[in-house]
Motif scaffolding. Structure first.
Motif, mmCIF file in Angstrom:
data_model
loop_
_atom_site.group_PDB
_atom_site.id
_atom_site.type_symbol
_atom_site.label_atom_id
_atom_site.label_comp_id
_atom_site.label_asym_id
_atom_site.label_seq_id
_atom_site.Cartn_x
_atom_site.Cartn_y
_atom_site.Cartn_z
ATOM 1 N N ALA A 1 -8.424 -4.365 6.138
ATOM 2 C CA ALA A 1 -8.273 -5.680 6.752
ATOM 3 C C ALA A 1 -6.800 -6.072 6.847
ATOM 4 O O ALA A 1 -6.360 -6.604 7.865
ATOM 5 N N VAL A 2 -6.023 -5.782 5.800
ATOM 6 C CA VAL A 2 -4.590 -6.082 5.819
ATOM 7 C C VAL A 2 -3.887 -5.207 6.851
ATOM 8 O O VAL A 2 -3.017 -5.664 7.588
ATOM 9 N N THR A 3 -4.261 -3.939 6.925
ATOM 10 C CA THR A 3 -3.624 -3.000 7.841
ATOM 11 C C THR A 3 -3.892 -3.374 9.295
ATOM 12 O O THR A 3 -2.993 -3.293 10.128
ATOM 13 N N LYS A 4 -5.123 -3.774 9.600
ATOM 14 C CA LYS A 4 -5.475 -4.115 10.993
ATOM 15 C C LYS A 4 -4.677 -5.309 11.492
ATOM 16 O O LYS A 4 -4.367 -5.386 12.668
ATOM 17 N N ASN A 5 -4.384 -6.271 10.608
ATOM 18 C CA ASN A 5 -3.550 -7.422 10.948
ATOM 19 C C ASN A 5 -4.006 -8.073 12.264
ATOM 20 O O ASN A 5 -3.199 -8.323 13.149
ATOM 21 N N ASP A 6 -5.304 -8.324 12.382
ATOM 22 C CA ASP A 6 -5.865 -8.880 13.620
ATOM 23 C C ASP A 6 -6.145 -10.376 13.515
ATOM 24 O O ASP A 6 -6.797 -10.954 14.377
ATOM 25 N N GLY A 7 -5.667 -10.991 12.435
ATOM 26 C CA GLY A 7 -5.846 -12.426 12.282
ATOM 27 C C GLY A 7 -7.116 -12.822 11.553
ATOM 28 O O GLY A 7 -7.337 -14.003 11.282
ATOM 29 N N ASN A 8 -7.986 -11.879 11.222
ATOM 30 C CA ASN A 8 -9.232 -12.198 10.533
ATOM 31 C C ASN A 8 -9.113 -12.108 9.016
ATOM 32 O O ASN A 8 -10.016 -12.517 8.306
ATOM 33 N N TYR A 9 -8.001 -11.548 8.517
ATOM 34 C CA TYR A 9 -7.795 -11.459 7.066
ATOM 35 C C TYR A 9 -7.251 -12.783 6.555
ATOM 36 O O TYR A 9 -6.336 -13.357 7.130
ATOM 37 N N HIS A 10 -7.805 -13.281 5.443
ATOM 38 C CA HIS A 10 -7.316 -14.499 4.807
ATOM 39 C C HIS A 10 -6.963 -14.164 3.362
ATOM 40 O O HIS A 10 -7.650 -13.391 2.718
ATOM 41 N N GLY A 11 -5.928 -14.773 2.874
ATOM 42 C CA GLY A 11 -5.506 -14.510 1.498
ATOM 43 C C GLY A 11 -4.120 -13.902 1.492
ATOM 44 O O GLY A 11 -3.470 -13.747 2.521
ATOM 45 N N ASP A 12 -3.666 -13.542 0.308
ATOM 46 C CA ASP A 12 -2.341 -12.979 0.126
ATOM 47 C C ASP A 12 -2.342 -11.522 0.580
ATOM 48 O O ASP A 12 -3.088 -10.704 0.043
ATOM 49 N N PRO A 13 -1.496 -11.154 1.556
ATOM 50 C CA PRO A 13 -1.471 -9.753 2.012
ATOM 51 C C PRO A 13 -0.995 -8.779 0.932
ATOM 52 O O PRO A 13 -1.220 -7.579 1.039
ATOM 53 N N ASN A 14 -0.339 -9.299 -0.124
ATOM 54 C CA ASN A 14 0.143 -8.417 -1.190
ATOM 55 C C ASN A 14 -0.958 -8.002 -2.161
ATOM 56 O O ASN A 14 -0.724 -7.214 -3.064
ATOM 57 N N TRP A 15 -2.161 -8.548 -1.997
ATOM 58 C CA TRP A 15 -3.264 -8.158 -2.865
ATOM 59 C C TRP A 15 -3.706 -6.723 -2.602
ATOM 60 O O TRP A 15 -4.293 -6.081 -3.459
#
Length: 200
Positions: free
Chosen positions: A137-151
């Motif tokens: 989800a972080v890698t796709k970076n399509d706007g649907n990920y919520h939360g801290d990307p460093n997790w």
């Protein structure tokens, strides 16, 4: 579902090794992500492996999680109005999550089996699947990920290179070291110790 008694001998050793792989700090991070991704309506589990298992066991939280990674109108998992109470319905809900996670891009080796979660056989495998899903989800970076990307760690992405025709022709003139070379290699000056002494 049959009740199982305590494990003895080798079975107990194997189960204790599996349980040691469970990471409490990772559990905290995953709970934070699931709540950030799905909203506070999903609630929070009791701390510990058993609380985490009970929270995810009916498959509803997992289904909401995977649905939240897709844009509106294309949710892959149908969520019933009331949480399922029958065992096979709960297992079916988990199986739907696993199918949706695989379609999202989680590889088979990162997936847990339904019984790993439902019977708490291998909760570390459940954590692995959720980590893989978060990383995607972080890698796709399509706007649907919520939360801290460093997790989560980003997955490696393809970096395609384009070469011109002249660059490709130039490459044919270079001899790679894997093919061997005769430059710089010589036995001049090499000695193998003292010569053999022949005494008559």
């Amino acid at each position: 579902m049959a009740n199982k008694g305590p494990a003895y001998g080798m079975s107990r050793d194997v189960q204790s090794k599996i349980e040691k792989k469970y990471d409490d700090e990772l559990e905290d991070r995953l709970v934070e992500w699931i709540v950030a991704q799905c909203g506070a309506a999903v609630g929070r589990p009791e701390r510990g492996r058993l609380g985490f298992q009970v929270w995810l066991k009916n498959g509803i939280v997992l289904s909401r999680l995977v649905n939240s990674l897709y844009p509106d109108g294309s949710k892959p998992v149908k969520i019933p109005d009331t949480p399922p109470t029958m065992v096979f319905k709960q297992m079916e809900q988990i199986a739907q999550f696993l199918k949706a996670a695989e379609d999202y891009g989680v590889i088979k080796t990162d997936m847990f089996q339904t019984v790993d979660l439902f019977e708490a056989k291998d909760m570390a495998a459940v954590q692995r699947t959720l980590m893989a899903l978060g990383s995607l989800a972080v890698t796709k970076n399509d706007g649907n990920y919520h939360g801290d990307p460093n997790w989560f760690m980003k997955k490696a992405q393809e970096h395609k290179r384009e070469f011109t025709e002249s660059q490709l022709k130039e490459g044919k003139n270079i001899i790679g070291l894997q093919m061997g070379t005769n430059k710089g290699a010589s036995q001049a000056g090499m000695s193998y110790g003292r010569p053999r002494q022949i005494i008559s």
